[in-house]
Design a protein around this motif. Structure first.
Motif, PDB file in Angstrom:
ATOM      1  N   ALA A   1     -23.038 -23.943  28.043  1.00  0.00           N
ATOM      2  CA  ALA A   1     -24.290 -23.370  28.561  1.00  0.00           C
ATOM      3  C   ALA A   1     -25.305 -24.474  28.834  1.00  0.00           C
TER       4      ALA A   1
ATOM      5  N   LEU B   1     -26.943 -25.340  32.403  1.00  0.00           N
ATOM      6  CA  LEU B   1     -28.401 -25.282  32.553  1.00  0.00           C
ATOM      7  C   LEU B   1     -28.958 -26.576  33.149  1.00  0.00           C
TER       8      LEU B   1
ATOM      9  N   VAL C   1     -37.345  -8.260  38.981  1.00  0.00           N
ATOM     10  CA  VAL C   1     -38.750  -7.987  38.609  1.00  0.00           C
ATOM     11  C   VAL C   1     -39.608  -9.252  38.633  1.00  0.00           C
ATOM     12  N   LEU C   2     -38.995 -10.384  38.958  1.00  0.00           N
ATOM     13  CA  LEU C   2     -39.773 -11.623  39.020  1.00  0.00           C
ATOM     14  C   LEU C   2     -39.938 -12.050  40.482  1.00  0.00           C
TER      15      LEU C   2
ATOM     16  N   PHE D   1     -38.597 -19.464  35.753  1.00  0.00           N
ATOM     17  CA  PHE D   1     -37.925 -18.934  34.562  1.00  0.00           C
ATOM     18  C   PHE D   1     -36.852 -19.899  34.061  1.00  0.00           C
ATOM     19  N   ILE D   2     -36.048 -20.393  35.021  1.00  0.00           N
ATOM     20  CA  ILE D   2     -34.991 -21.324  34.628  1.00  0.00           C
ATOM     21  C   ILE D   2     -35.604 -22.636  34.109  1.00  0.00           C
TER      22      ILE D   2
ATOM     23  N   GLN E   1     -38.395 -22.929  32.610  1.00  0.00           N
ATOM     24  CA  GLN E   1     -38.912 -22.678  31.256  1.00  0.00           C
ATOM     25  C   GLN E   1     -37.789 -22.778  30.231  1.00  0.00           C
ATOM     26  N   VAL E   2     -36.637 -22.210  30.600  1.00  0.00           N
ATOM     27  CA  VAL E   2     -35.486 -22.290  29.685  1.00  0.00           C
ATOM     28  C   VAL E   2     -35.092 -23.759  29.482  1.00  0.00           C
TER      29      VAL E   2
ATOM     30  N   ARG F   1     -44.392 -26.547  35.667  1.00  0.00           N
ATOM     31  CA  ARG F   1     -43.437 -25.566  36.213  1.00  0.00           C
ATOM     32  C   ARG F   1     -43.890 -24.992  37.559  1.00  0.00           C
TER      33      ARG F   1
ATOM     34  N   MET G   1     -48.623 -18.532  32.540  1.00  0.00           N
ATOM     35  CA  MET G   1     -48.134 -17.509  31.588  1.00  0.00           C
ATOM     36  C   MET G   1     -46.663 -17.745  31.280  1.00  0.00           C
ATOM     37  N   ASN G   2     -46.283 -17.424  30.072  1.00  0.00           N
ATOM     38  CA  ASN G   2     -44.893 -17.550  29.676  1.00  0.00           C
ATOM     39  C   ASN G   2     -44.041 -16.558  30.471  1.00  0.00           C
ATOM     40  N   VAL G   3     -43.091 -17.107  31.256  1.00  0.00           N
ATOM     41  CA  VAL G   3     -42.326 -16.250  32.175  1.00  0.00           C
ATOM     42  C   VAL G   3     -41.412 -15.293  31.400  1.00  0.00           C
ATOM     43  N   THR G   4     -40.947 -15.717  30.232  1.00  0.00           N
ATOM     44  CA  THR G   4     -40.051 -14.841  29.460  1.00  0.00           C
ATOM     45  C   THR G   4     -40.789 -13.585  29.005  1.00  0.00           C
TER      46      THR G   4
ATOM     47  N   LEU H   1     -43.395 -12.354  30.486  1.00  0.00           N
ATOM     48  CA  LEU H   1     -43.647 -11.603  31.720  1.00  0.00           C
ATOM     49  C   LEU H   1     -42.415 -10.792  32.106  1.00  0.00           C
ATOM     50  N   LEU H   2     -41.267 -11.453  31.995  1.00  0.00           N
ATOM     51  CA  LEU H   2     -40.011 -10.784  32.337  1.00  0.00           C
ATOM     52  C   LEU H   2     -39.761  -9.608  31.390  1.00  0.00           C
TER      53      LEU H   2
ATOM     54  N   ARG I   1     -42.074  -6.749  32.337  1.00  0.00           N
ATOM     55  CA  ARG I   1     -41.698  -6.067  33.584  1.00  0.00           C
ATOM     56  C   ARG I   1     -40.382  -5.311  33.425  1.00  0.00           C
ATOM     57  N   ASN I   2     -39.489  -5.871  32.613  1.00  0.00           N
ATOM     58  CA  ASN I   2     -38.226  -5.165  32.378  1.00  0.00           C
ATOM     59  C   ASN I   2     -38.468  -3.781  31.783  1.00  0.00           C
TER      60      ASN I   2
ATOM     61  N   ARG J   1     -39.028  -1.185  34.477  1.00  0.00           N
ATOM     62  CA  ARG J   1     -37.999  -0.905  35.482  1.00  0.00           C
ATOM     63  C   ARG J   1     -37.682   0.582  35.474  1.00  0.00           C
TER      64      ARG J   1
ATOM     65  N   GLU K   1     -26.714  -8.670  35.275  1.00  0.00           N
ATOM     66  CA  GLU K   1     -27.859  -9.594  35.285  1.00  0.00           C
ATOM     67  C   GLU K   1     -27.775 -10.578  34.112  1.00  0.00           C
TER      68      GLU K   1
ATOM     69  N   MET L   1     -27.507 -14.689  34.069  1.00  0.00           N
ATOM     70  CA  MET L   1     -28.353 -15.558  33.242  1.00  0.00           C
ATOM     71  C   MET L   1     -27.492 -16.485  32.387  1.00  0.00           C
TER      72      MET L   1
ATOM     73  N   MET M   1     -28.404 -19.921  30.345  1.00  0.00           N
ATOM     74  CA  MET M   1     -29.111 -19.353  29.193  1.00  0.00           C
ATOM     75  C   MET M   1     -28.092 -18.998  28.129  1.00  0.00           C
TER      76      MET M   1
ATOM     77  N   ARG N   1     -30.911 -16.712  23.683  1.00  0.00           N
ATOM     78  CA  ARG N   1     -32.112 -16.525  24.505  1.00  0.00           C
ATOM     79  C   ARG N   1     -32.153 -15.104  25.076  1.00  0.00           C
TER      80      ARG N   1
END
Lengths: 235, 409
Positions: free
Chosen positions: A80, A84, A99-100, A108-109, A111-112, A120, B1-4, B6-7, B10-11, B14, B299, B303, B308, B312
């Protein structure tokens, strides 16, 4: 220097009682900076080989080395990490997070990967501009065309500055014009950034962009030849 | 903002309707818990205060053996003086001395056993609600000598009314024969038939004369303004009587062990019901999150392919659950606080409450306890169980293989 070395890769799948050969002693070496197409009909083993190169799937036997890492000996977590940080993926179905926004998908990637928050957004906008999506950073995937979505996927793939990009049928869902734009983008990234591209396709027009064409059939490598690249427009 | 984050947020939306249904279940459960727990704690407080106000008070000073044996000779010497000292030490007015004896009460026609209590007429109304329950005649006065107030059932059994005379026969503190005559000036109806059948109160001075008590009595009774001040008051009074080994200070739990048991038993059955409710909500969350994970298998596969780790992804699911739980907690606390605030002002009643109210000598309306425990316990527990419910869906992600997951429909 070799970007990928595959040695005697074998992979079989079970489908009920039937055993299907995915890869049959495939050996292949791809140098850094090459632009290679894997071609062949459906079921020829293109995706299986690509998955093995990306550390997504393990071969039953054989060795596979990406950079200096033997992927076939690594654990899930290590694979992984390599995916990455060292490999970019582009899929046939774009596979963006719905949703993004375009920018957030790229961010997002990052950030990971641990890219600081302050950088970013800047980097995401830069890479989106590079793939021709300046001004569309805030749009959701559903608000973008197929070609634009695939560009976001490319931006996501190259945002981490990978040494290798693996693309599985990246133009299959695109119209001719969008497909040509995408392939031009791949060529530009290959030439300007020196990124190694391995693209699986059965689209002959896409194959035309490659400087090296590897043909597979029934899981076996049947030809591996250099070629003079030309564009779709050239036919 | 922390995208995680945010995700994760938003999830949740859905499937907005599904999320709202789950959050709604949490909010409903939180509201119910806040309502039930605050009402439960409030009713216990009422039960305790009302029961203690009727007879025992919040604490008493007694002879060490009196509680167990109820013997006439197990007395508190100089009971009125001690009562005055306790009043001064605690700084509360509601302190009174009492004497207590079992006697045979006779009217012209009938005789019944009674629990005769000698009280200080001017102080007793401050420690006990009993004087306020006189429904015919009047309560004892400071200048009364041989007056008596009796329970309504006892009056009926003895066939005696206001102005009637009762003769008492019993044993004095020294073992001598005790006898006296008192005139009924008041009849009390407490609503508790068992109490009204035996209760009788006379002035302490008369009681001390008839039962050869001298300046002794059987208890100094203290009623405190708040239940939670009892431990400190017990400690103060213990210091006051430390030089007399024969005396003990008893708090309300020692004086009325049955009351504590009744509360504990009621609590146990209620906590079981709350636990069932919380588990049901936790399963509702588990169902929502499991569906959410299953329908996003592809999905998650992508990831994983992008690099990921499953940890995570599990964290993402945990974040989604945390946000949903926080929404349930926030709304539950807000509406719960509004509800108990309203009920603490307006009170609450329900069919059948009169019967219970009479049994435990409670008012006809209940008022919930407005406390952090009553408000926060339920929603916080639901919050924690909701997070626990996300563990299984999150753990499933560790079994995902990227290629297989990406092939999922």
């Amino acid at each position: 220097m070799s970007a990928i070395i595959c040695k005697d890769l074998c992979k079989t799948f079970r489908q009920g009682e039937e055993v299907i050969t995915g890869l049959d002693k495939v050996s292949l070496s791809i140098d850094a900076g090459e632009f290679v197409c894997l071609s062949g009909p459906s079921g020829s083993g293109k995706t299986t080989l690509l998955n093995a190169m990306g550390g997504l799937d393990r071969p039953d036997s054989g060795e596979i080395t990406v950079g200096e890492q033997r992927l076939d000996t690594l654990g899930k977590g290590e694979l992984a990490d390599i995916r990455l940080n060292s490999i970019g993926f582009v899929f046939q179905a774009y596979n963006l997070i719905p949703v993004l926004s375009a920018r957030e998908n790229v961010e997002f990637i990052m950030q990971v990967q641990g890219v600081p928050a302050a950088q970013r957004r800047l980097l995401a906008d830069q890479v989106l501009a590079e793939v021709g999506l300046a001004g569309m950073e805030g749009r959701l995937p559903s608000e973008l065309s197929g070609g634009q979505q695939q560009r976001v996927a490319v931006a996501r793939a190259i945002a981490s500055k990978p040494r290798l990009v693996l693309a599985d049928e990246p133009t299959a869902n695109l119209d001719t014009h969008s497909a040509a734009q995408l392939m031009d983008l791949f060529v530009a990234l290959n030439q300007e950034r020196g990124v190694t591209f391995v693209i699986s396709t059965h689209d002959t027009r896409v194959m035309g962009y490659a400087r090296r064409l590897v043909r597979l059939q029934d899981g076996r490598l049947i030809s591996d030849e250099p070629q003079q690249p030309h564009t779709m427009a050239q036919g | 903002m922390n995208v995680t984050w945010l995700l994760a947020w938003r999830n949740l939306w859905r499937h907005g309707r599904r999320t709202w249904l789950t959050v709604g279940a949490m909010v409903f459960c939180n509201l119910l818990l806040v309502f039930m727990i605050s009402l439960q704690l409030g009713s216990y407080q009422m039960m305790i205060n009302n029961s203690l106000a009727m007879v025992s008070g919040h604490l008493q000073v007694q002879h060490g053996d009196f509680m167990a044996d109820q013997r006439m000779r197990d007395t508190v010497p100089a009971v009125v003086a001690l009562s005055d000292s306790v009043r001064a030490a605690l700084g509360v007015d509601a302190v009174a001395a009492r004497g207590q004896a079992f006697a045979l009460a006779s009217s012209d026609d009938r005789s019944f056993g009674v629990l005769l209590t000698g009280v200080q007429p001017t102080l007793e109304p401050q420690v006990s609600s009993f004087p306020g329950l006189v429904n015919r005649g009047r309560y004892l006065r400071a200048d009364d000598r041989d007056a008596i107030v009796i329970g309504a059932v006892l009056a009926r059994n003895l066939q005696v009314d206001l102005g009637g005379e009762l003769t008492f026969l019993g044993s004095g503190r020294d073992g001598s024969f005790a006898a006296g005559i008192a005139t009924v000036v008041g009849i009390v109806d407490t609503g508790i038939a068992d109490l009204d059948r035996v209760v009788a109160q006379v002035p302490l001075t008369w009681f001390q004369d008839v039962f050869t008590m001298g300046d002794h009595g059987h208890a100094v009774v203290v009623r405190l303004p708040e239940l939670d001040t009892v431990p400190a008051a017990v400690s103060t009074v213990q210091g006051l009587v430390a030089d007399n080994d024969s005396l003990r200070v008893l708090d309300w739990e020692a004086l009325q062990p049955g009351l504590r048991q009744a509360i504990q038993s009621d609590m146990a059955s209620n906590w079981f019901m709350y636990a069932v409710l919380i588990v049901l909500v936790a399963f509702s969350v588990l169902n929502t999150q499991l569906m959410s994970v299953l329908e996003r298998t592809r999905e998650f596969g992508v990831m994983l392919a992008l690099g990921m780790g499953p940890g995570r992804l599990a964290r993402l699911v945990a974040m989604e659950t945390l946000l949903m739980a926080a929404l349930g907690l926030g709304l539950g606390l807000f509406f719960g606080a509004l509800l108990i605030w309203y009920l603490s002002v307006a009170g609450f009643t329900y069919p059948g409450m009169e019967e219970m109210a009479a049994r435990f000598n409670m008012g006809d309306r209940m008022y919930p306890e407005v406390s952090l425990l009553a408000l926060a316990w339920g929603p916080t527990t639901v919050f924690v169980f909701t997070l626990v419910a996300a563990i299984y869906p999150a753990l499933r992600l560790f079994r995902l293989e990227p290629v297989a997951a990406m092939r999922a429909a």
